[in-house]
Design an enzyme around this catalytic site. Structure first.
Site, mmCIF file in Angstrom:
data_model
loop_
_atom_site.group_PDB
_atom_site.id
_atom_site.type_symbol
_atom_site.label_atom_id
_atom_site.label_comp_id
_atom_site.label_asym_id
_atom_site.label_seq_id
_atom_site.Cartn_x
_atom_site.Cartn_y
_atom_site.Cartn_z
ATOM 1 N N SER A 147 38.071 45.729 38.375
ATOM 2 C CA SER A 147 37.209 45.816 37.210
ATOM 3 C C SER A 147 37.345 47.181 36.533
ATOM 4 O O SER A 147 38.457 47.579 36.196
ATOM 5 C CB SER A 147 35.768 45.538 37.645
ATOM 6 O OG SER A 147 34.975 45.197 36.557
ATOM 7 N N HIS A 188 34.252 36.901 39.054
ATOM 8 C CA HIS A 188 34.735 38.280 38.975
ATOM 9 C C HIS A 188 34.477 39.052 40.268
ATOM 10 O O HIS A 188 35.271 39.892 40.672
ATOM 11 C CB HIS A 188 34.041 38.968 37.793
ATOM 12 C CG HIS A 188 34.490 40.370 37.575
ATOM 13 N ND1 HIS A 188 35.810 40.715 37.358
ATOM 14 C CD2 HIS A 188 33.798 41.546 37.544
ATOM 15 C CE1 HIS A 188 35.908 42.028 37.198
ATOM 16 N NE2 HIS A 188 34.710 42.551 37.308
ATOM 17 N N ASP A 238 37.441 33.961 37.406
ATOM 18 C CA ASP A 238 36.917 35.181 36.782
ATOM 19 C C ASP A 238 36.960 35.009 35.262
ATOM 20 O O ASP A 238 38.027 35.008 34.660
ATOM 21 C CB ASP A 238 37.777 36.375 37.225
ATOM 22 C CG ASP A 238 37.266 37.709 36.705
ATOM 23 O OD1 ASP A 238 36.404 37.721 35.809
ATOM 24 O OD2 ASP A 238 37.728 38.744 37.212
#
Lengths: 215, 391
Positions: free
Chosen positions: B160, B359, B326
């Site tokens: 991320s 995610h 995700d």
């Protein structure tokens, strides 16, 4: 990702056919050159070429297991397939691009072949020959889609959606304007056929063919 | 660590971390044109640096992560956020590698951030801290590595916002990174993601206790605003199927609907808990700064609109990882990175892992992720000549 269901027997046999290709391909690849292997499986060919020819190799592979195996061997492999990923590779990025036993499983073989010739100086393409007498005979005799030792999947299970014969492939090569640098043909047991035989005969008795192409 | 330069003081900090102070003479010059001086970086290390100083792995944390990768968190008492990944015999094997994770600049776990004291006023910076970018975070990490006398990282990895730092590391310090594993990230923050961040920031700023960012000096705390921001964000870290699998329409400690606005559903209760526990360990202004840093991240624009330019001539070995479910940092964005790396002729592997965990997959027990990480790192270790871990 379009994951296709593949008969495990088919996979194993494909791998055997591929392994036969490996030695021949290894002899064709220039030491130290850049090689892209499309549908590289667990990286057997790339590892062989790296070991024996010190190539700078890359692979494309659809299966998670194959990609993980490659990554763990220290190979560089992108999860994807020939139909959707090749367009993102730059022109002339590789000396040799290999598509072993895979073109018949692509959605658009012509586009794939054009990409191979754009990306690589040279393309090595091998495929099962659907003109083999066994397949012809089986269709004539039984009136059904042939299920043979080298093509063991039924029509509704096979990942091979674009079968061709050696003649068909030669036509496609002409259509995309490529030059054929070399051809090899193999019997069902993997032994090579002498190319002195006429093309119609090769198309009848070869169960597999390999072409070396240039733009 | 006692071998830093003379002008650097090292001491154990209040955040159960090692803390390094850079004096006014070593300012961090920011992309915004401003600078931070003095600069403090709080960090944790695991394992030991080998004699050749060649086995260091920098772990970059995500938006709401921190340097407590693999130890008990000093505030929450929970296991470190990547304790499944980092430790003895884990994919990032601390018997083999020296692992460093620093709290990002703008964060709130000991590194200089909006809650730190502004030497000019003697009060917390609040919004007087200049805006921070991902590249600023990476520059600060490079200062830390210089102080630790680590020239080249064996690997830099993170998911991320951590993945953004990984990409920035390779783009900014191409010769200092032997291998890189960006996970569930993107080369530029998408419009949808900027939109979600804006919702979160507006929630914080709409809280009357936020006081234009001066809540520390005014003795208030915008807990409700930050909790709502966290609740909204948390949804984006999961997937619809994971939410359905975990919660469905199950009711929370009751047999029937109450015909009111209490948390009837388990998912409501879960999100409220996520929101309220988050505010105990996170600073609201930090949330504003870090979400903004991610919004501003655009490695494509930074390289004349061609991402491949960011990686030209790169010798780094890459392994890019994405997850099928995700939708915050979808496979497509990760694949763009792979295509750019291919176009630049870089060594890259790409793995798209099939999971419904969204995610957050990079933080969870996803066996394919573990296998990819350990396989890639071992292969890179062999290429780097690192000794195998003792049996």
């Amino acid at each position: 990702m379009n994951q296709q269901t593949v008969n495990p027997d088919q996979l194993a046999l494909d791998t055997a056919a591929k392994r036969r290709d490996f030695r021949i391909i290894a002899n064709l690849v220039t030491p130290g050159s850049r090689v892209l292997d499309i549908g590289c499986g667990d990286g057997g060919l790339l590892a062989l070429l790296q070991r024996e020819k010190q190539i700078d190799g890359r692979g494309i592979e659809l299966s998670q297991a194959g990609v993980n195996a490659c990554v763990a061997r220290g190979l560089f492999v992108v999860q994807g397939d020939a139909d959707s990923d090749l367009e993102n590779y730059p022109d002339n990025g590789f000396d040799t691009v290999i598509l072993s036993q895979t073109i018949q499983a692509t959605r658009n073989p012509k586009t794939v072949l054009e990409h191979l010739l754009r990306i690589g100086e040279r393309a090595i393409v091998s495929f099962p020959n659907f003109g083999h007498w066994h397949i012809r005979g089986s269709l004539i005799a039984f009136g059904r889609m042939p299920v043979t030792k080298s093509l063991p999947a039924t029509w509704y299970e096979t990942p091979n959606i674009h079968f061709c014969t050696i003649h068909d492939f030669i036509d496609l090569v002409g259509e995309v304007g490529a030059k054929t640098e070399g051809i090899a043909a193999f019997k069902a047991d993997g032994s090579p056929l002498p190319l002195s035989r006429p093309a119609w005969l090769l198309n009848l008795i070869a169960s597999e063919a390999m072409f070396v192409l240039r733009r | 660590m006692n071998d830093g330069p003379d002008n650097v003081a090292l001491k154990a900090g209040e955040f159960d971390s090692e803390v390094i102070h850079f004096p006014d003479t070593q300012p961090l010059v920011l992309d915004s044109g401003g600078e931070i001086a003095p600069l403090t970086i709080a960090y944790k290390t695991y394992g030991s640096l080998n004699a050749a100083r060649s086995n260091a792995i920098l772990v970059c944390h995500a938006l709401t992560g921190d340097q407590h990768v693999a130890n008990t968190h000093p505030v929450t008492g929970k296991e470190g956020w990547w304790s499944l990944m980092v430790g003895p015999d884990k994919p990032i094997d601390t018997d083999r590698y020296f692992v460093i994770c620093a709290n990002v600049i703008g964060g709130c776990m000991g590194s200089t951030g909006p809650a730190s004291i502004d030497p000019a006023t003697g009060k917390p910076y609040g919004l007087d801290l200049p805006l921070i970018t991902v590249r600023d975070m990476v520059r600060a990490q490079a200062m830390l590595l210089d102080a630790l006398e680590i020239e080249t990282l064996f690997c830099v990895t993170g998911g991320s916002m951590g993945g953004m730092q990984v990409l920035e590391w390779v783009a900014t310090y191409p010769d200092r990174v032997f291998s890189a594993i960006p996970i569930a990230t993107a080369a530029r923050h998408s419009a949808q993601n900027i939109a979600f961040h804006e919702v979160g920031r507006q929630a914080v700023m709409a809280d009357p206790e936020w006081r234009n960012g001066r809540y520390q000096t005014e003795g208030t705390n915008p807990r409700k605003g930050l909790a709502v921001a966290r609740m909204a964000a948390h949804i984006t870290y999961l997937s619809e199927s994971a939410l359905h699998r975990k919660f469905g329409r199950s009711l929370q400690d009751r047999d029937a609907l109450t015909f009111g606005f209490d948390a009837d559903f388990q998912i409501e209760s879960y999100l409220r808990y996520q929101g309220m526990s988050f505010v105990d360990r996170f600073d609201a202004n930090s949330y504003l700064y870090l979400t903004r840093a991610m919004d501003y991240f655009d490695l494509v624009a930074d390289h004349d609109g061609v991402l491949a330019n960011a990686f030209m001539g790169s010798k780094t070995r890459f392994c890019v990882v994405s997850f099928t479910s995700d939708w915050l940092f979808p496979t497509e964005g990760n694949r763009d990175i792979v295509h750019a790396l291919n176009a630049a002729g870089a060594h890259v592997s790409f793995v798209e892992i099939d999971t419904d965990k969204g995610h957050d997959s990079f933080l969870l027990d996803v066996p394919e992720l573990m296998a990819t990480m350990s396989g890639f790192l071992s292969a890179c270790g062999r290429a780097r000549g690192l000794a195998e871990a003792a049996p």
